[in-house]
Design a protein around this motif. Structure first.
Motif, PDB file in Angstrom:
ATOM      1  N   GLU A 114       0.927  -0.888  -0.123  1.00 15.00           N
ATOM      2  CA  GLU A 114       0.169  -0.230   0.362  1.00 15.00           C
ATOM      3  C   GLU A 114       0.328   1.494   0.368  1.00 15.00           C
ATOM      4  O   GLU A 114       0.148   2.529  -0.921  1.00 15.00           O
ATOM      5  N   ARG A 115       1.590   1.073   0.496  1.00 18.22           N
ATOM      6  CA  ARG A 115       2.679   2.338   0.830  1.00 18.22           C
ATOM      7  C   ARG A 115       4.090   2.208   0.504  1.00 18.22           C
ATOM      8  O   ARG A 115       4.876   3.821   0.360  1.00 18.22           O
ATOM      9  N   HIS A 161       3.738   3.733   8.235  1.00 18.20           N
ATOM     10  CA  HIS A 161       3.862   4.947   6.877  1.00 18.20           C
ATOM     11  C   HIS A 161       4.790   6.309   8.104  1.00 18.20           C
ATOM     12  O   HIS A 161       5.484   6.843   7.311  1.00 18.20           O
ATOM     13  N   ALA A 162       4.139   6.474   9.096  1.00 16.89           N
ATOM     14  CA  ALA A 162       4.572   7.524  10.115  1.00 16.89           C
ATOM     15  C   ALA A 162       6.447   7.607  10.548  1.00 16.89           C
ATOM     16  O   ALA A 162       6.820   8.180  10.558  1.00 16.89           O
ATOM     17  N   VAL A 163       6.121   5.905  11.172  1.00 18.27           N
ATOM     18  CA  VAL A 163       7.394   6.192  11.563  1.00 18.27           C
ATOM     19  C   VAL A 163       8.408   6.038  10.587  1.00 18.27           C
ATOM     20  O   VAL A 163       9.711   6.209  10.816  1.00 18.27           O
ATOM     21  N   TYR A 188       6.318   2.720  17.958  1.00 13.77           N
ATOM     22  CA  TYR A 188       4.512   2.040  18.259  1.00 13.77           C
ATOM     23  C   TYR A 188       3.890   2.229  16.322  1.00 13.77           C
ATOM     24  O   TYR A 188       3.448   3.201  15.524  1.00 13.77           O
ATOM     25  N   ALA A 189       3.429   1.330  16.128  1.00 11.06           N
ATOM     26  CA  ALA A 189       2.853   0.847  14.858  1.00 11.06           C
ATOM     27  C   ALA A 189       2.378  -0.108  14.821  1.00 11.06           C
ATOM     28  O   ALA A 189       2.645  -1.857  14.962  1.00 11.06           O
ATOM     29  N   GLY A 232      14.383  14.225   9.685  1.00  9.34           N
ATOM     30  CA  GLY A 232      13.498  13.474  10.440  1.00  9.34           C
ATOM     31  C   GLY A 232      12.301  13.957  10.254  1.00  9.34           C
ATOM     32  O   GLY A 232      10.645  14.198  10.596  1.00  9.34           O
ATOM     33  N   ARG A 233      11.869  15.317   9.103  1.00  7.35           N
ATOM     34  CA  ARG A 233      10.463  15.837   8.063  1.00  7.35           C
ATOM     35  C   ARG A 233       9.922  14.580   8.285  1.00  7.35           C
ATOM     36  O   ARG A 233       9.754  13.819   7.468  1.00  7.35           O
ATOM     37  N   ARG A 234       8.523  14.706   8.181  1.00 15.76           N
ATOM     38  CA  ARG A 234       7.297  14.420   7.226  1.00 15.76           C
ATOM     39  C   ARG A 234       7.086  14.327   6.157  1.00 15.76           C
ATOM     40  O   ARG A 234       6.884  15.804   5.868  1.00 15.76           O
ATOM     41  N   SER A 235       6.903  13.620   5.291  1.00 16.61           N
ATOM     42  CA  SER A 235       6.349  14.042   4.463  1.00 16.61           C
ATOM     43  C   SER A 235       4.894  13.354   3.855  1.00 16.61           C
ATOM     44  O   SER A 235       4.523  12.782   4.440  1.00 16.61           O
TER      45      SER A 235
END
Length: 515
Positions: free
Chosen positions: A224-225, A501-503, A493-494, A512-515
């Motif tokens: 999925e990702r 996906h966030a991790v 934790y996931a 460490g920016r989130r995209s």
């Protein structure tokens, strides 16, 4: 391609003399035996051949990141690579005899840096990733679902590659996905303590009710990702699930055995291991086929067209009896033993147990003949001895069952009660061999070796093993105080694809920016 033990210069050092049965109980192969470096050319050829056999045709560009796997190439051996690979060591140590049977320990954790047999395979996984990154400039992230030991091994290998100068921290990273119930098995290291290394290489705990679902979550994420992750971060995600590297490393077990003990005698030699999937024993079988001078059939680990050896097993074309295998499992996940005995994973193959309220134990019912393949006494009919063994219905079962039925062997399930009953004698048995079990079994963090030895002694007592010589594969043994686990606050934790996906996005994005 036909693979033989003669592939590479290390073959000239192999010994084929008969075993020294008069060896002292403490005799061992050299402590410094380093199978990966000793047989590096063989390893390179074997990994390449196994990869080519397992590979599926790559889709045309743009390729789906979910199916990314680096090619099967490993670099030539040089100084830094030799230092990196030295973390994998093995030795063979004589143990006290039992009922007239010679016992040997194949210690696959002989290097101080290793706590489980996963170390050698993990070193090859990371070496392949590093070689790909250096040749292509492409960054790689390893997504590794694990019951705990493989996570530690991969994290240690990534850190070691950096310290040996093989890779920059940005080139190869590892994201380990581990059931929360196995958190104590993931050892603390600089990968957790250093803030930037921790961000790049997160340890992720999964809280689902079924520990084996870490594999399902990783597979769902790739479907999925993974493509979005690659587009957003430029890093390729390698879902570490194929057995190529570990199978190649496990094949060297047969090389270490042959160098220390020589070829098996006419009565044959049995090999025993506490197993989840049995891949290690399948690797040993592969290595055994490479050592056959005439190249017997069975390089897939299950074939075998040699002569019968007179004891129900098959012999190679040179007359050497093929190895026989004893599978040792726990009551919670006895799937390989069930498949071997019944051809099914159904728990209907487990004998019934009656609860003894006075002793708070479960027993196979009195009055009948107890099934020798299962514990006569247990704390619970579905107890978990060690969360390492969480695999249900392993895909390796048909291959392993065929191997045992063709060449000989058996399966046995052990209980905590049985392991604890033998624990003092096992501790005394292992101490002269340089393996120190904690005085208090509650402080034992890895039960694989204790399970394997308990299974062997029970099998000898019950007549399931009749070979004159048994090699116990020591795949892991450590106390909880030997290496502290990663502290919970330093883990992530996931429990879903979105959380994972966030991790991963944070781990692979700059700063460490989130995209």
């Amino acid at each position: 391609m036909t693979l033989t033990a003669r592939t590479g210069p290390a073959a000239s050092r192999q010994r084929t003399a008969p075993p020294n049965h008069a060896a002292s109980p403490n005799s061992a192969a050299p402590t410094g035996s380093r199978p990966l470096t000793d047989h590096w050319d063989t390893v390179r050829t074997l990994v390449r051949a196994l990869h080519e056999r397992a590979a599926t045709p790559a889709p045309p560009p743009p390729r789906d990141a979910a199916v990314f796997t680096p090619d099967g190439e490993l670099p030539p051996l040089d100084g830094p690579l030799r230092a990196y690979l030295s973390a994998a060591a093995a030795r063979v140590v004589r143990l006290p005899d039992h009922r007239g049977t010679r016992l040997h320990l194949l210690d696959l954790c002989a290097a101080p840096e290793a706590r489980s047999a996963q170390s050698a395979g993990a070193l090859l996984v990371v070496a392949r990733a590093v070689h790909h990154a250096r040749c292509t400039g492409e960054r790689i992230a390893l997504l590794a679902p694990s019951s705990g030991n493989a996570a530690t091994a991969l994290r240690d290998a990534v850190l070691r590659a950096q310290r040996c100068g093989l890779a920059h921290p940005d080139q190869v990273r590892v994201v380990a996905l581990v059931p929360a119930g196995s958190r104590h098995k993931v050892a603390d290291s600089a990968l957790a303590r250093h803030p930037e290394l921790r961000r790049r290489n997160p340890l992720v705990f999964y809280h689902g009710s079924e520990p084996g679902a870490v594999h399902e979550l990783a597979a769902a994420y790739c479907r999925e990702r993974a493509h979005a992750l690659r587009t957003g971060t430029g890093a390729a995600l390698w879902y570490v699930r194929d057995p190529v590297d570990h199978r190649a490393a496990d094949a060297l077990r047969a090389f270490v055995e042959r160098e220390a003990l020589g070829a098996a005698g006419a009565g044959g030699r049995a090999h025993a291991q506490a197993v989840a999937t049995g891949s290690g024993l399948l690797g040993h079988r592969l290595g055994s086929t490479l050592l056959e001078p005439d190249g017997t059939d069975g390089t897939d680990g299950a074939g075998g067209t040699g002569e019968r050896d007179g004891r129900g097993g098959a012999a190679g074309r040179n007359g050497t009896p093929a190895a026989r295998y004893l599978l040792v499992q726990q009551l919670h996940t006895p799937d390989l033993v069930l498949h071997l005995l019944t051809g099914s994973f159904s728990r209907e193959g487990v004998p019934p147990y009656a609860y003894d309220r006075a002793r708070r134990l479960h027993h196979q019912p009195a009055g009948g003949t107890p099934d020798p393949h299962f514990p006569r006494t247990a704390h619970h009919p579905q107890e978990i001895l060690d969360p390492t063994f969480f695999t249900r219905a392993p895909a390796t079962a048909p291959e392993l069952s065929a191997l045992v039925r063709t060449h000989g062997g058996d399966g046995i399930v052990v209980s905590r009660y049985e392991c604890l009953a033998r624990y003092p004698s096992l501790r005394a048995m292992l101490r002269p061999a340089g393996v120190e079990l904690p005085a208090d079994p509650a402080r034992l963090g890895e039960w694989s070796l204790v399970m394997a030895l308990t299974g062997v002694l029970n099998a000898l007592d019950r007549g399931l093993l009749t070979e004159p010589e048994v090699v116990v594969h020591g795949t892991g043994s450590y106390g909880v105080d030997d290496r502290p686990p990663v502290p919970d606050p330093l883990a992530r934790y996931a429990d879903s694809v979105d959380e994972l996906h966030a991790v991963l996005t944070r781990a692979l994005s700059p700063r460490g920016r989130r995209s």
